[in-house]
Design a protein around this motif. Structure first.
Motif, short mmCIF file in Angstrom:
data_model
loop_
_atom_site.label_atom_id
_atom_site.label_comp_id
_atom_site.label_asym_id
_atom_site.label_seq_id
_atom_site.Cartn_x
_atom_site.Cartn_y
_atom_site.Cartn_z
N LEU A 205 0.80 -1.23 0.00
CA LEU A 205 0.00 0.00 0.00
C LEU A 205 0.83 1.28 0.00
O LEU A 205 0.33 2.34 -0.38
N SER A 208 3.33 4.85 -4.28
CA SER A 208 2.31 5.66 -4.96
C SER A 208 2.58 5.69 -6.45
O SER A 208 3.24 6.58 -6.97
N GLU A 213 -2.71 1.46 -8.23
CA GLU A 213 -3.83 2.00 -7.46
C GLU A 213 -5.02 1.05 -7.42
O GLU A 213 -5.66 0.89 -6.38
N LYS A 214 -5.33 0.39 -8.54
CA LYS A 214 -6.48 -0.51 -8.58
C LYS A 214 -6.27 -1.68 -7.62
O LYS A 214 -7.18 -2.06 -6.86
N GLN A 216 -4.28 -1.71 -5.01
CA GLN A 216 -4.25 -1.22 -3.63
C GLN A 216 -5.66 -1.02 -3.08
O GLN A 216 -5.94 -1.37 -1.93
N ARG A 217 -6.57 -0.49 -3.90
CA ARG A 217 -7.97 -0.34 -3.46
C ARG A 217 -8.59 -1.70 -3.20
O ARG A 217 -9.33 -1.89 -2.22
N GLY A 218 -8.28 -2.67 -4.07
CA GLY A 218 -8.82 -4.01 -3.88
C GLY A 218 -8.34 -4.65 -2.59
O GLY A 218 -9.12 -5.31 -1.89
N VAL A 220 -7.41 -3.05 0.17
CA VAL A 220 -8.05 -2.37 1.29
C VAL A 220 -9.45 -2.92 1.51
O VAL A 220 -9.87 -3.20 2.65
N ILE A 221 -10.22 -3.08 0.44
CA ILE A 221 -11.59 -3.60 0.55
C ILE A 221 -11.57 -5.04 1.08
O ILE A 221 -12.34 -5.40 1.97
#
Length: 442
Positions: A205, A208, A213-214, A216-218, A220-221
């Motif tokens: 995570l 940057s 980014e995609k 990393q969001r996955g 986190v969810i």
């Protein structure tokens, strides 16, 4: 006479210089981390000796052996981590040895499964002689931090078509898969596996880059959903107990969840250790019973020098003992995050945040298990618990962090580069005229 005195003074200065090189970490390291980690190890050694009084009743020889072993572990950990690694670590050398270290780690995990010894229901140690054991899974944590940092630093070097998550983090992913199979599945060491996964999550995570980014969001969810499932399954319902209670390999998970909810349910059986840990904490109160006066270390807590050492610390020293641990960990975490925020390179941010996560995860899981706020998973309290593997591994991680902190301080002009050693400077002076003469002749 004056010349002789000057030469003696110069020789003495050079000896002091060499002594510092042998004892202290790399020039430019964070002094707060150096001092705090050393004091925590000394405090841990004292408490390990204190807890072993309960095992070595009437045997001074056994107590001396415990002291010698722990001092040897402390010296080895400091020499390997804070001295050797802090001075030699850099990303070029790490990238060169990365695959070899991964293969060595995988071989050690396989060897643990084949020839390892079973201790407290976990087959995670390799016996070396009659006095020492080694736990390879502990060394996987600093190795994972290094691999994550190298992966984050290599993104900008790759062509755009290769800047995919699966390719950039291929080595950490392989390592996490091996850890899941061997550490979690075969060794049943879910505490180490949880810490390894948390380090991997933070390492993924931190960088940057738009190409990540995609993913990393996955992550986190996914982690958020798993955390909610854990809360529901452990605290609000008996889902995990019903699922794992009758499965032979997973029964110990159900038992530890039950002990977390009510450690007094089977106080003479599976709840014996957690219940006595709570008794020790309650007996300590604010002031503690006094150093060396713990009652629970006399057979009530069989792992008092390792997993449950915090309970003995609180029993003997009270809130003051707990404060030593909390303040020490807080200083190390603060300094690591401080330098991570000042770092300009992504790999430095990942490495320093990974080491900080390493400390915080161990602290939360150990303290949570001892106080029965979370299921007990049997992870040591870093720099304090008995044993050599975890102590050496955490010093290796701190050594890598200190090496990068030194580089960050030089890059930000916080310190100047260290002047060369007097002997090296003397050699360079001798070589300068020769190189000039050769250049003239040519």
């Amino acid at each position: 006479m004056q010349l002789e005195q000057q030469s003696v003074v110069q020789d003495t200065k050079q000896r002091r210089f060499r002594m510092k090189d042998w004892i202290l970490p790399k020039y430019g390291s964070d002094p707060w981390i150096t001092l705090t980690s050393f004091l925590l190890m000394v405090f841990g050694t004292v408490m390990v000796v204190s807890t072993n009084m309960g095992v070595s009743v009437g045997s001074t020889k056994s107590l001396i052996i415990v002291l010698i072993k722990q001092v040897v572990f402390m010296c080895a950990a400091w020499g390997v981590g804070m001295n050797f690694v802090s001075k030699l670590f850099n990303y070029r050398i790490a990238r060169f040895w990365q695959i070899a270290l991964l293969l060595l780690y995988f071989a050690a995990l396989v060897a643990t499964f084949v020839i390892g010894v079973d201790i407290n229901g976990s087959r995670a140690w390799i016996q070396i002689g009659s006095l020492f054991t080694i736990q390879p899974s502990e060394f996987g944590k600093p190795l994972l931090i290094m691999c994550l940092a190298l992966s984050a630093g290599s993104i900008h070097l790759l062509p755009k078509e290769k800047r995919k998550f699966s390719y950039v983090f291929r080595y950490p992913i392989i390592m996490l898969c091996f850890s899941t199979v061997f550490v979690g599945g075969l060794q049943k060491d879910f505490g180490s596996l949880a810490i390894t996964m948390l380090i991997g999550l933070v390492g993924v995570l931190i960088p940057s880059y738009t190409s990540l980014e995609k993913w990393q969001r996955g992550f986190v969810i996914t982690v958020g959903m798993l955390f909610i499932l854990f809360i529901v399954g452990c605290y609000l319902t008996d889902i995990f107990v019903d699922l794992f209670g009758n499965v032979g390999l997973m029964r110990h998970i159900a038992v530890r969840i039950e002990n977390m909810k009510n450690p007094y349910l089977d106080i003479h059986g599976d709840g014996y250790q957690p219940a006595n840990a709570l008794y020790a904490i309650a007996d300590g109160g604010l002031k503690g019973t006094g150093f060396g006066t713990s009652v629970r270390k006399y057979g009530f807590l069989t792992q008092s020098e390792s997993d449950y050492i915090l309970a003995i610390i609180i029993e003997e020293l009270g809130i003051a003992g707990l404060s030593i641990v909390v303040v020490g960990y807080g200083i190390i975490f603060w300094r690591l995050i401080h330098w991570a925020l000042r770092a300009s390179k992504q790999e430095d941010k990942v490495l320093l945040c990974g080491v900080a996560t390493y400390f915080v995860a161990h602290f939360i899981i150990n303290v949570g298990g001892v106080s029965t706020l979370i299921p007990m998973t049997g992870v040591p309290l870093l720099l304090i618990s008995a044993g050599g593997s975890a102590l050496i591994a955490v010093n290796i991680a701190l050594g890598m962090a200190q090496s990068r902190i030194s580089a960050i301080r030089i890059a930000t002009n916080d310190i100047h580069e260290r002047p060369p050693h007097p002997k090296r400077e003397k050699k360079q002076r001798k070589q300068r005229p020769k190189t000039k003469e050769i250049a003239v002749k040519r």
